[in-house]
Design a protein around this motif. Structure first.
Motif, short mmCIF file in Angstrom:
data_model
loop_
_atom_site.label_atom_id
_atom_site.label_comp_id
_atom_site.label_asym_id
_atom_site.label_seq_id
_atom_site.Cartn_x
_atom_site.Cartn_y
_atom_site.Cartn_z
N VAL A 1 1.36 -0.92 -0.46
CA VAL A 1 -0.07 0.32 0.08
C VAL A 1 1.01 0.94 0.55
CG1 VAL A 1 -1.28 1.03 1.35
CG2 VAL A 1 -1.82 -1.72 1.41
N ASN A 2 0.88 2.46 -0.82
CA ASN A 2 1.36 3.44 -1.04
C ASN A 2 0.10 4.66 -1.89
OD1 ASN A 2 2.94 5.31 -1.49
ND2 ASN A 2 4.11 4.44 -3.09
N HIS A 3 -0.02 5.18 -0.18
CA HIS A 3 -1.77 6.02 -1.26
C HIS A 3 -1.62 7.96 0.22
CE1 HIS A 3 -5.52 6.73 -1.65
NE2 HIS A 3 -5.37 6.41 -2.15
N ILE A 4 -1.86 8.65 -0.14
CA ILE A 4 -2.30 9.55 0.64
C ILE A 4 -3.54 9.94 0.44
CG2 ILE A 4 -2.02 12.15 0.08
CD1 ILE A 4 0.45 11.87 -0.98
N GLY A 5 -4.08 9.89 2.06
CA GLY A 5 -5.55 10.39 2.19
C GLY A 5 -6.17 8.97 2.66
N GLU A 6 -7.16 9.32 3.27
CA GLU A 6 -7.77 7.85 3.61
C GLU A 6 -7.38 6.52 2.49
OE1 GLU A 6 -11.98 8.37 4.28
OE2 GLU A 6 -11.52 10.19 6.32
N THR A 7 -7.61 5.50 2.69
CA THR A 7 -6.87 4.03 2.10
C THR A 7 -8.24 2.93 3.30
OG1 THR A 7 -4.96 5.61 1.97
CG2 THR A 7 -5.39 2.77 1.85
N THR A 8 -8.79 2.29 2.44
CA THR A 8 -9.07 0.85 3.21
C THR A 8 -8.70 0.35 1.45
OG1 THR A 8 -11.11 1.95 4.07
CG2 THR A 8 -10.86 -0.69 3.73
N GLY A 9 -7.99 -1.25 1.73
CA GLY A 9 -7.60 -2.32 1.06
C GLY A 9 -7.51 -4.06 1.42
N GLU A 10 -7.45 -4.23 0.49
CA GLU A 10 -7.22 -5.78 1.21
C GLU A 10 -5.72 -6.54 0.09
OE1 GLU A 10 -10.29 -8.23 0.75
OE2 GLU A 10 -11.74 -6.72 1.57
N LEU A 11 -5.16 -7.37 0.34
CA LEU A 11 -4.33 -7.47 -0.12
C LEU A 11 -4.11 -8.93 0.03
CD1 LEU A 11 -1.18 -6.84 2.43
CD2 LEU A 11 -3.38 -5.42 1.76
N PRO A 12 -3.56 -10.31 -0.75
CA PRO A 12 -2.76 -11.35 -0.15
C PRO A 12 -1.81 -11.42 0.76
CG PRO A 12 -2.40 -11.35 -2.36
CD PRO A 12 -2.96 -9.96 -2.01
N LEU A 13 -1.55 -12.58 1.42
CA LEU A 13 -1.17 -13.12 2.86
C LEU A 13 -0.54 -14.48 2.69
CD1 LEU A 13 -2.18 -11.47 5.84
CD2 LEU A 13 -0.10 -10.17 3.98
N ALA A 14 0.50 -14.62 1.30
CA ALA A 14 1.13 -16.33 2.22
C ALA A 14 2.12 -17.04 2.64
CB ALA A 14 1.56 -16.21 0.23
N GLY A 15 1.83 -17.88 3.38
CA GLY A 15 3.05 -17.94 4.31
C GLY A 15 3.22 -17.37 5.28
N PRO A 16 4.21 -17.15 6.20
CA PRO A 16 5.12 -16.56 7.13
C PRO A 16 5.06 -14.59 6.50
CG PRO A 16 5.70 -18.37 7.20
CD PRO A 16 5.19 -18.84 6.03
N THR A 17 4.43 -13.57 7.16
CA THR A 17 4.46 -13.02 6.84
C THR A 17 4.73 -11.89 8.09
OG1 THR A 17 3.15 -13.44 4.91
CG2 THR A 17 3.49 -10.94 5.04
N TYR A 18 5.94 -10.78 7.33
CA TYR A 18 5.58 -10.06 9.17
C TYR A 18 5.43 -8.77 7.91
CZ TYR A 18 9.18 -12.62 10.70
OH TYR A 18 9.57 -13.85 12.39
N VAL A 19 4.74 -8.14 9.04
CA VAL A 19 3.51 -6.78 8.54
C VAL A 19 4.17 -5.71 8.79
CG1 VAL A 19 1.46 -5.65 8.28
CG2 VAL A 19 1.83 -8.51 7.82
N ALA A 20 4.78 -3.92 8.62
CA ALA A 20 5.31 -2.56 8.87
C ALA A 20 4.16 -1.63 8.24
CB ALA A 20 6.75 -2.76 8.57
N VAL A 21 3.84 -0.83 9.53
CA VAL A 21 2.58 0.09 8.48
C VAL A 21 3.03 1.20 9.34
CG1 VAL A 21 0.20 0.59 9.29
CG2 VAL A 21 0.73 -1.53 9.04
N GLU A 22 3.04 1.84 8.20
CA GLU A 22 3.76 4.04 8.63
C GLU A 22 2.22 4.71 7.81
OE1 GLU A 22 7.09 3.73 5.77
OE2 GLU A 22 8.04 2.99 6.42
N THR A 23 1.63 5.17 8.57
CA THR A 23 0.68 6.16 8.69
C THR A 23 1.32 7.41 9.50
OG1 THR A 23 -1.36 6.62 8.37
CG2 THR A 23 -1.05 5.70 9.83
N PHE A 24 0.23 8.75 8.63
CA PHE A 24 0.32 9.89 9.01
C PHE A 24 -0.51 10.33 9.65
CE2 PHE A 24 0.53 14.60 9.05
CZ PHE A 24 1.44 14.62 9.32
#
Length: 60
Positions: free
Chosen positions: A28-51
């Protein structure tokens, strides 16, 4: 395969990075209000950066 859902009300930059298979992927690389779905395959680490906003990241 699992799915993830990201949501934020930020008025600035939003990014979601996944570390899977030893490589970072910018999902996800977006400016402003954001909603979205994405696939997660196998063991995954997630990092979220938001303003200056609350965010949620749910999986199923």
């Amino acid at each position: 395969m699992a799915r993830g859902k990201f949501s934020t009300g930020s008025k600035g930059s939003n990014g979601v990075w996944l570390l899977a298979d030893g490589y970072p992927h910018l999902m996800v690389n977006h400016i402003g209000e954001t909603t979205g779905e994405l696939p997660l395959a196998g063991p995954t680490y997630v990092a979220v950066e938001t303003f200056e906003a609350d965010w949620t990241f749910a999986t199923w």
